[in-house]
Design an enzyme around this catalytic site. Structure first.
Site, PDB file in Angstrom:
ATOM      1  N   ARG A   1      25.079  73.340  82.653  1.00 27.00           N
ATOM      2  CA  ARG A   1      25.684  74.107  81.567  1.00 27.00           C
ATOM      3  C   ARG A   1      24.669  74.733  80.615  1.00 27.00           C
ATOM      4  O   ARG A   1      24.766  75.918  80.269  1.00 27.00           O
ATOM      5  CB  ARG A   1      26.597  73.208  80.697  1.00 27.00           C
ATOM      6  CG  ARG A   1      27.968  73.036  81.198  1.00 27.00           C
ATOM      7  CD  ARG A   1      28.431  71.650  80.863  1.00 27.00           C
ATOM      8  NE  ARG A   1      27.603  70.710  81.583  1.00 27.00           N
ATOM      9  CZ  ARG A   1      27.845  70.362  82.853  1.00 27.00           C
ATOM     10  NH1 ARG A   1      28.891  70.787  83.446  1.00 27.00           N
ATOM     11  NH2 ARG A   1      27.017  69.553  83.500  1.00 27.00           N
ATOM     12  N   THR A   2      23.738  73.939  80.145  1.00 31.87           N
ATOM     13  CA  THR A   2      22.858  74.430  79.080  1.00 31.87           C
ATOM     14  C   THR A   2      22.027  75.604  79.582  1.00 31.87           C
ATOM     15  O   THR A   2      21.972  76.667  78.945  1.00 31.87           O
ATOM     16  CB  THR A   2      21.955  73.294  78.567  1.00 31.87           C
ATOM     17  OG1 THR A   2      22.777  72.172  78.267  1.00 31.87           O
ATOM     18  CG2 THR A   2      21.188  73.716  77.332  1.00 31.87           C
TER      19      THR A   2
ATOM     20  N   LYS B   1       0.479  70.273  88.849  1.00 35.01           N
ATOM     21  CA  LYS B   1      -0.977  70.269  89.103  1.00 35.01           C
ATOM     22  C   LYS B   1      -1.723  69.610  87.956  1.00 35.01           C
ATOM     23  O   LYS B   1      -2.957  69.594  87.943  1.00 35.01           O
ATOM     24  CB  LYS B   1      -1.491  71.706  89.260  1.00 35.01           C
ATOM     25  CG  LYS B   1      -0.850  72.484  90.382  1.00 35.01           C
ATOM     26  CD  LYS B   1      -1.395  73.923  90.346  1.00 35.01           C
ATOM     27  CE  LYS B   1      -0.522  74.867  91.132  1.00 35.01           C
ATOM     28  NZ  LYS B   1      -0.777  76.277  90.769  1.00 35.01           N
TER      29      LYS B   1
ATOM     30  N   ARG C   1      13.984  72.191  77.834  1.00 34.63           N
ATOM     31  CA  ARG C   1      14.501  70.821  77.943  1.00 34.63           C
ATOM     32  C   ARG C   1      13.375  69.975  78.514  1.00 34.63           C
ATOM     33  O   ARG C   1      12.728  70.375  79.482  1.00 34.63           O
ATOM     34  CB  ARG C   1      15.723  70.768  78.851  1.00 34.63           C
ATOM     35  CG  ARG C   1      16.146  69.356  79.183  1.00 34.63           C
ATOM     36  CD  ARG C   1      17.458  69.286  79.914  1.00 34.63           C
ATOM     37  NE  ARG C   1      18.569  69.630  79.035  1.00 34.63           N
ATOM     38  CZ  ARG C   1      19.848  69.555  79.409  1.00 34.63           C
ATOM     39  NH1 ARG C   1      20.157  69.134  80.619  1.00 34.63           N
ATOM     40  NH2 ARG C   1      20.812  69.880  78.570  1.00 34.63           N
TER      41      ARG C   1
ATOM     42  N   HIS D   1      20.052  67.184  70.900  1.00 35.69           N
ATOM     43  CA  HIS D   1      20.551  68.304  71.733  1.00 35.69           C
ATOM     44  C   HIS D   1      21.291  69.233  70.763  1.00 35.69           C
ATOM     45  O   HIS D   1      22.522  69.344  70.789  1.00 35.69           O
ATOM     46  CB  HIS D   1      21.466  67.756  72.817  1.00 35.69           C
ATOM     47  CG  HIS D   1      21.766  68.715  73.936  1.00 35.69           C
ATOM     48  ND1 HIS D   1      21.464  70.062  73.888  1.00 35.69           N
ATOM     49  CD2 HIS D   1      22.353  68.508  75.144  1.00 35.69           C
ATOM     50  CE1 HIS D   1      21.860  70.624  75.026  1.00 35.69           C
ATOM     51  NE2 HIS D   1      22.399  69.709  75.802  1.00 35.69           N
TER      52      HIS D   1
HETATM   53  N1   CP Z   1      25.930  69.202  78.251  1.00 34.67           N
HETATM   54  C1   CP Z   1      24.795  69.448  78.919  1.00 34.67           C
HETATM   55  O1   CP Z   1      23.690  69.396  78.366  1.00 34.67           O
HETATM   56  O2   CP Z   1      24.978  69.717  80.245  1.00 34.67           O
HETATM   57  P1   CP Z   1      23.808  70.047  81.263  1.00 34.67           P
HETATM   58  O3   CP Z   1      22.970  68.798  81.397  1.00 34.67           O
HETATM   59  O4   CP Z   1      24.480  70.425  82.547  1.00 34.67           O
HETATM   60  O5   CP Z   1      22.995  71.160  80.679  1.00 34.67           O
END
Ligand code: CP
Length: 303
Positions: A51-52, A80, A101, A129
């Site tokens: 999603r993100t 590497k 991320r 998040h």
């Molecule tokens: N909610 C969320 O962060 O989903 P993903 O891990 O799929 O990005």
């Protein structure tokens, strides 16, 4: 640090959060615009995401920008031995904004210290998040008509779940009452309970997810047990199926109740809940597109 980065939800004031929510409503009404024409965004995902990453990339594409990056760090030069510092400095040569991320808590904050372009934290370990939190707030406001004085039940992995940590911090501005439902092993960390006490926010803790809690909830925020954060998988096996929301459990819930989940779910929400009008997790994920359009445009100073 660039003022327009978003690393922790506390980087936004209450006014800024409300401003982003308002911008997001505008993008929901009109998601295809040319605001990012000529801009390049880099999505650097050192941890998996559906999603993100895809909602960020869709957000950028729908606003006329371009995307570079990787969804699998094993295809990058980090394998590497390239340091995060060098990776961020290199990508800063190519992009106007970095969405990242990382599995290490604090990685996004560190990135802001080695570059001048905006960094958007798309999740750092079990820490924060913040863009998920903004879409959670948007979803709460949209379904409840307000953010103030709601009864918010958080269920599941409250120890490792970064989404509940960010959401708790954001809701400090809106006088919630919290119910933390978790087993002993996965309790809401003390630092967050301390923040509640310092802000006179009432919270209740229980290991039982029963009718007493469900019947008074405005929002039930289910979470996945974060298998990837456990060092001992025997411990994960003990807790993985403790909380499963079934449709029958919602029979006496309030009309305004909505079920949220940051997703992915494993089995903590039974599929028989999906058709209940109180299930909102798929719409919640869709809201991520508009909210992320707002966050990127704001970070680049374009709105
Ligand atoms: N909610 C969320 O962060 O989903 P993903 O891990 O799929 O990005």
């Amino acid at each position: 640090m660039s003022y327009s980065s978003l690393v922790s939800i506390t980087d936004y004031s209450k006014e800024q959060m409300l401003h982003i929510l308002k911008l997001a409503a505008g993008f929901e009404a009109n998601p295809n615009q040319d605001i990012l024409q000529g801009k390049v965004a880099a999505t650097l995902f050192f941890e998996p995401s559906t999603r993100t990453r895809l909602s960020f990339e869709t957000a950028i594409n729908r606003l006329g920008g371009r995307v570079i990056g990787f969804s699998d760090a094993s295809t990058s030069s980090s394998t590497k031995g390239e340091t995060l510092k060098d990776t961020i400095k290199m990508v800063s040569n190519y992009a106007d904004i970095i969405i990242m991320r990382h599995f290490l808590e604090g990685a996004a904050r560190y990135a802001t210290e080695v570059t001048d372009i905006p960094i958007i934290n798309a999740g750092d370990g079990a820490n924060q998040h913040p863009t998920q939190t903004m879409l959670d707030l948007y979803s709460i406001q949209k379904t409840q008509g307000r953010l103030d004085k709601l009864k918010i039940v958080m269920v599941g992995d409250l120890k490792y779940g970064r989404t509940v940590h960010s959401l708790l911090m954001a809701l400090m501005h809106f006088s919630p009452t919290f119910y933390f439902i978790a087993p002993e092993e996965l309790l809401m960390p003390n630092e967050y309970k301390l923040i509640c006490r310092e802000n006179n926010i009432p919270y209740y803790e229980d290991s039982v997810f029963g009718p007493e809690v469900i019947e008074q909830a405005d929002i039930i925020y289910m979470t996945r047990i974060q298998k990837e954060r456990f060092t001992d998988l025997v411990e994960y096996e003990k807790v993985k199926n403790l909380y499963i929301l079934h449709n029958y459990m919602l029979n006496d819930s309030k009309n305004n109740l909505r079920i949220l989940h940051p997703l992915p779910r494993v089995n903590e929400i039974s599929q028989d809940v999906d058709d209940n009008p109180k299930a909102y997790y798929f719409e919640q994920a869709r809201n991520g597109l508009y909210v992320r359009q707002a966050i990127i445009s704001h970070a680049l100073g374009l709105v």
